[in-house]
Write an enzyme that holds these catalytic residues in place. Structure first.
Site, PDB file in Angstrom:
ATOM      1  N   SER A  30       0.810  -1.223   0.000  1.00  0.00           N
ATOM      2  CA  SER A  30       0.000   0.000   0.000  1.00  0.00           C
ATOM      3  C   SER A  30       0.838   1.264   0.000  1.00  0.00           C
ATOM      4  CB  SER A  30      -0.928   0.001   1.214  1.00  0.00           C
ATOM      5  OG  SER A  30      -0.190  -0.097   2.418  1.00  0.00           O
ATOM      6  N   GLY A  68      -1.868  -4.394   1.072  1.00  0.00           N
ATOM      7  CA  GLY A  68      -1.960  -5.603   1.884  1.00  0.00           C
ATOM      8  C   GLY A  68      -0.914  -6.646   1.581  1.00  0.00           C
ATOM      9  N   ASN A  96       4.103  -4.990   5.844  1.00  0.00           N
ATOM     10  CA  ASN A  96       3.027  -5.849   6.327  1.00  0.00           C
ATOM     11  C   ASN A  96       3.554  -7.088   7.047  1.00  0.00           C
ATOM     12  OD1 ASN A  96       0.676  -4.349   5.508  1.00  0.00           O
ATOM     13  ND2 ASN A  96       1.230  -4.852   3.402  1.00  0.00           N
ATOM     14  N   ASP A 177      -4.609   7.092  10.215  1.00  0.00           N
ATOM     15  CA  ASP A 177      -4.235   5.795  10.794  1.00  0.00           C
ATOM     16  C   ASP A 177      -2.825   5.784  11.364  1.00  0.00           C
ATOM     17  OD1 ASP A 177      -2.640   5.691   8.506  1.00  0.00           O
ATOM     18  OD2 ASP A 177      -3.729   4.034   7.578  1.00  0.00           O
ATOM     19  N   HIS A 180      -0.031   5.187   7.048  1.00  0.00           N
ATOM     20  CA  HIS A 180       0.137   5.506   5.629  1.00  0.00           C
ATOM     21  C   HIS A 180       0.419   6.993   5.435  1.00  0.00           C
ATOM     22  CE1 HIS A 180      -2.211   1.723   5.501  1.00  0.00           C
ATOM     23  NE2 HIS A 180      -1.439   1.484   4.448  1.00  0.00           N
TER      24      HIS A 180
END
Length: 213
Positions: A30, A68, A96, A177, A180
């Site tokens: 991402s 992801g 991730n 969040d 990001h």
């Protein structure tokens, strides 16, 4: 003339403009794909604009990010991604794995396989490193953080130690969040990594010149 020829070759490499079109693939998760960002703001788009502003001519930065993706997912799809025939690849994977607490040995194995495939294809690589979340403990962080310099030592890609350098943990450069980057955060990443991208382009030119010579 014997002295002049190497000088002219060096000057050719020093000039940003590229006569032939250049295709760079940004391959990752991402952080490449541009989670939460509008069109024109993800890393590949901002990097492409910067390269064009700097006079590199007809440069395309392909967005081969998939939100992801772990390193295992990246390894599974690198083969078909290369059907786009890039001249160089920027690898941005591992975030991730760290967030999920995947064993660093597995991360190392997956990235090793990915870099081996790129090496077989003869494609120059910029490897962007990642750091483990510190809440997973010092042992995990030490093992995870070592993955990327170990791969650099084995494959000798152009190496940028931490993709989120100057952006991670800086609230104003991240989305709500806290993970990001926002558009300004991506601009900071592009600014920081740009010298390494220029090294990558130089490596592409050197290989092309060697092949022609």
């Amino acid at each position: 003339m014997r002295i002049l020829a190497p000088l002219l070759l060096a000057l050719a490499f020093a000039v940003p403009a590229q006569a032939e079109p250049l295709k760079i693939m940004a391959f990752g998760d991402s952080l490449v794909h541009g989670y939460g960002l509008p069109a024109g703001e993800p890393f590949p788009a901002q990097l492409e604009a910067r390269l064009q502003d700097e006079g590199y001519g007809e440069v395309t930065v392909l967005n081969a990010g998939n939100s992801g993706d772990t390193t295992a997912a990246g390894l599974a799809r690198i083969g078909w991604a290369l059907a786009d025939d890039p001249d160089a690849v920027i690898v941005v994977l591992g975030a991730n794995d760290g967030l999920r607490g995947i064993e660093p040995a597995n991360t190392m194995q997956n990235l090793d396989g990915l870099l081996e495939e790129l090496e077989r294809a003869g494609i120059p690589v910029l490897l962007a490193g990642m750091l483990a979340p510190r809440n997973l403990g010092s042992d995990y962080a030490e093992a995870f953080d070592a993955v990327f310099p170990n791969l650099q030592a084995k494959y000798d890609p152009i190496y940028y130690p931490f993709f989120l350098e100057g952006v991670a943990t800086v609230p104003e450069l991240n989305q709500a969040d806290g993970i990001h980057p926002n558009a300004e955060g991506v601009a900071t990443i592009v600014e920081n990594i740009f010298p390494k991208v220029e090294e990558l382009i130089l490596r592409v030119r050197e290989r092309s010149a060697a092949a022609e010579g």
